[in-house]
Design a protein around this motif. Structure first.
Motif, PDB file in Angstrom:
ATOM      1  N   LEU A  56      28.606 130.535  26.499  1.00 12.40           N
ATOM      2  CA  LEU A  56      27.775 131.354  27.382  1.00 12.40           C
ATOM      3  C   LEU A  56      27.219 132.565  26.651  1.00 12.40           C
ATOM      4  O   LEU A  56      27.892 133.592  26.535  1.00 12.40           O
ATOM      5  CB  LEU A  56      28.599 131.817  28.580  1.00 12.40           C
ATOM      6  CG  LEU A  56      28.304 131.087  29.890  1.00 12.40           C
ATOM      7  CD1 LEU A  56      29.318 131.456  30.939  1.00 12.40           C
ATOM      8  CD2 LEU A  56      26.888 131.360  30.406  1.00 12.40           C
ATOM      9  N   THR A  57      26.019 132.444  26.150  1.00 10.21           N
ATOM     10  CA  THR A  57      25.372 133.569  25.481  1.00 10.21           C
ATOM     11  C   THR A  57      24.041 133.822  26.177  1.00 10.21           C
ATOM     12  O   THR A  57      23.652 133.094  27.098  1.00 10.21           O
ATOM     13  CB  THR A  57      25.099 133.254  24.007  1.00 10.21           C
ATOM     14  OG1 THR A  57      24.076 132.248  23.961  1.00 10.21           O
ATOM     15  CG2 THR A  57      26.337 132.736  23.299  1.00 10.21           C
ATOM     16  N   ALA A  58      23.324 134.798  25.678  1.00  6.38           N
ATOM     17  CA  ALA A  58      21.995 135.084  26.220  1.00  6.38           C
ATOM     18  C   ALA A  58      21.097 133.857  26.058  1.00  6.38           C
ATOM     19  O   ALA A  58      20.273 133.543  26.929  1.00  6.38           O
ATOM     20  CB  ALA A  58      21.396 136.285  25.503  1.00  6.38           C
ATOM     21  N   ASP A  59      21.268 133.148  24.950  1.00  9.47           N
ATOM     22  CA  ASP A  59      20.500 131.928  24.691  1.00  9.47           C
ATOM     23  C   ASP A  59      20.781 130.853  25.737  1.00  9.47           C
ATOM     24  O   ASP A  59      19.865 130.165  26.202  1.00  9.47           O
ATOM     25  CB  ASP A  59      20.914 131.363  23.319  1.00  9.47           C
ATOM     26  CG  ASP A  59      19.767 131.405  22.348  1.00  9.47           C
ATOM     27  OD1 ASP A  59      18.820 132.190  22.587  1.00  9.47           O
ATOM     28  OD2 ASP A  59      19.815 130.653  21.354  1.00  9.47           O
ATOM     29  N   ALA A 111      18.961 127.869  30.223  1.00 12.01           N
ATOM     30  CA  ALA A 111      19.425 127.267  31.486  1.00 12.01           C
ATOM     31  C   ALA A 111      18.472 127.608  32.626  1.00 12.01           C
ATOM     32  O   ALA A 111      18.370 126.855  33.598  1.00 12.01           O
ATOM     33  CB  ALA A 111      20.831 127.748  31.821  1.00 12.01           C
ATOM     34  N   SER A 112      17.806 128.741  32.527  1.00  9.35           N
ATOM     35  CA  SER A 112      16.769 129.109  33.482  1.00  9.35           C
ATOM     36  C   SER A 112      17.245 129.000  34.922  1.00  9.35           C
ATOM     37  O   SER A 112      16.556 128.451  35.783  1.00  9.35           O
ATOM     38  CB  SER A 112      15.563 128.197  33.236  1.00  9.35           C
ATOM     39  OG  SER A 112      14.422 128.700  33.876  1.00  9.35           O
ATOM     40  N   GLY A 113      18.448 129.501  35.164  1.00 11.47           N
ATOM     41  CA  GLY A 113      18.977 129.486  36.522  1.00 11.47           C
ATOM     42  C   GLY A 113      20.085 128.477  36.738  1.00 11.47           C
ATOM     43  O   GLY A 113      20.761 128.496  37.766  1.00 11.47           O
ATOM     44  N   HIS A 138      25.013 124.949  19.281  1.00 11.37           N
ATOM     45  CA  HIS A 138      23.990 125.900  19.716  1.00 11.37           C
ATOM     46  C   HIS A 138      24.072 126.157  21.216  1.00 11.37           C
ATOM     47  O   HIS A 138      23.846 125.255  22.014  1.00 11.37           O
ATOM     48  CB  HIS A 138      22.596 125.369  19.373  1.00 11.37           C
ATOM     49  CG  HIS A 138      22.385 125.184  17.905  1.00 11.37           C
ATOM     50  ND1 HIS A 138      22.433 126.228  17.012  1.00 11.37           N
ATOM     51  CD2 HIS A 138      22.172 124.065  17.179  1.00 11.37           C
ATOM     52  CE1 HIS A 138      22.226 125.770  15.783  1.00 11.37           C
ATOM     53  NE2 HIS A 138      22.076 124.448  15.860  1.00 11.37           N
ATOM     54  N   PRO A 139      24.365 127.400  21.594  1.00 18.41           N
ATOM     55  CA  PRO A 139      24.451 127.736  23.019  1.00 18.41           C
ATOM     56  C   PRO A 139      23.172 127.347  23.760  1.00 18.41           C
ATOM     57  O   PRO A 139      23.228 126.931  24.917  1.00 18.41           O
ATOM     58  CB  PRO A 139      24.641 129.254  23.019  1.00 18.41           C
ATOM     59  CG  PRO A 139      25.065 129.621  21.648  1.00 18.41           C
ATOM     60  CD  PRO A 139      24.569 128.568  20.720  1.00 18.41           C
TER      61      PRO A 139
END
Lengths: 263, 263
Positions: free
Chosen positions: A43-46, A51-53, A14-15
């Motif tokens: 590296l996906t939108a998820d 990661a929030s930055g 899960h990304p």
């Protein structure tokens, strides 16, 4: 110290967990992420959302095919494990792991890897047996499976506490078995184990078709002692001498020669 | 003790964080969740996915309009706070919080609340001032904002450790590397070292006239690993197999046979 701690994720599906791991790492001041054969696009939108930055850690992460490659230069490899397996391995608590870190990382060439397995099935036995020790996060036995990023969070938190303690002149564990000599790296140890296995086959002690956990037991014993590079060189010298003797025998030997020499 | 610790989330925006919180709580053996004025529907597909089986905690959770209602029966209220505010408040570290819990919860009527604020803005000053103390999770000052469920995970983990410590009347650390197997005795070890030395002489790796501290080094390495009896038996088996091979060679060898193999 913290910059020499590597988080290794194996076979992540899960990304979002990769993003959550990056955030947990950066929150605690860790920056070295390795992804072994991820089972998703890392590296996906998820990823970026969780990661929030901290997605720079994912951008900078190393992606490799095997655990070997991810930890080759590490002097201590610790696998996160939910429970003891058939062959129990040295088990440490997260706090104990933290308290060992300042000493483990005292030498500037030292590297520690914390290895986390798949969301659904954790680490395989083969992977666990490549670790010096296993770390178990205490959990409710009726509901023991932590989210991957949450497990990373707990261990990264212990790393940070240990570092703060150490920086503030707090306690590092008293020197236990460090003799100030460089420890063997993971790669050197794996070369040794391969050499050991060849030799045991050559002297007909080991039959890979009937492994009886022999190599696993010898791995456990050896890893427990945290061999120095120089000690490993001695052991490899012994293996080479043994192989030479075995090669001489097969060069000369009739099949049953010396049966009476058996003890 | 753990059943009297309540997690209070104020104004949560993301159902996933509620699910992640439930999972973190149940992993650590906590069960009492209160949601104060959530800014999202608490039970969505995201909640259930992140809760990974712990969504019963969300079903059972109490939803209230104000912090007051959520913590009315609590004897200790601790707010999670990223930083000290204009008016400094008693500040404790997560570990210190844990160590206080057994005493705080000694009375069966005692209740502790751990209060977590909004994802974007934390707790308001008014909310923080309703707490007995603030708990601050140490973080990287350059990247200090923890995910909500990750913050709950860390504090819940400290609660569990404190509880284990208390229950076991001592350390929550699992026994180090004892695998429950009988260790080799001193005598067994000495027999092993004698056997090892004979074998190393037989394969011409070791010359007692030129000892080079070889046996001392091998002793130190072996003793460091605290071998079990069974492991020592494996090592002795390997030595016997090696001796057999060496005896075969000498039984057959012409005096100079294998000279080219000599090192």
């Amino acid at each position: 110290m913290l910059e020499r701690i590597r988080i290794v994720l194996i076979g992540t599906s899960h990304p979002g967990n990769i993003g959550g791991t990056a955030r947990a790492m950066q929150n605690m001041g860790l920056g070295d992420l390795a992804l072994v054969a991820p089972r998703c696009e890392p590296l996906t939108a998820d990823t970026i959302s969780r990661a929030s930055g901290a997605d720079t850690l994912v951008h900078r992460s190393r992606q490799v095919a095997t655990l070997e490659e991810a930890v080759a230069d590490c002097t201590l490899v610790v696998g996160a494990s939910a429970r003891s397996r058939t062959l129990p391995w040295p088990m440490i608590a997260p706090r104990e792991l933290g308290s060992r870190l300042p000493l483990e990382l005292a030498d500037s060439a030292a590297r520690v890897a914390l290895v986390f397995g798949r969301e659904d099935s954790g680490l395989t036995n083969a992977e666990l047996q490549r670790c010096h020790a296993h770390v178990h996060i205490p959990t409710n036995p009726d509901f023991s499976s932590l989210n991957l990023a949450a497990a990373v969070q707990v261990l990264a938190y212990e790393c940070r506490l240990a570092w703060l303690d150490h920086e503030q002149g707090g306690s590092a564990t008293p020197p236990d078995d460090s003799q100030g000599q460089p420890l063997a790296t993971h790669e050197e140890l794996e070369h040794y184990f391969a050499h050991l296995e060849r030799t045991l086959i050559a002297i007909e002690f080991h039959d890979p078709a009937m492994p009886r956990q022999l190599m696993a037991r010898l791995r456990r014993l050896t890893l427990r002692s945290r061999p120095e590079r120089m000690e490993l060189n001695i052991l490899r010298g012994i293996l080479s001498a043994t192989e030479k003797v075995a090669a001489n025998r097969s060069a000369q030997g009739s099949p049953d020669a010396g049966d009476d020499a058996a003890s």
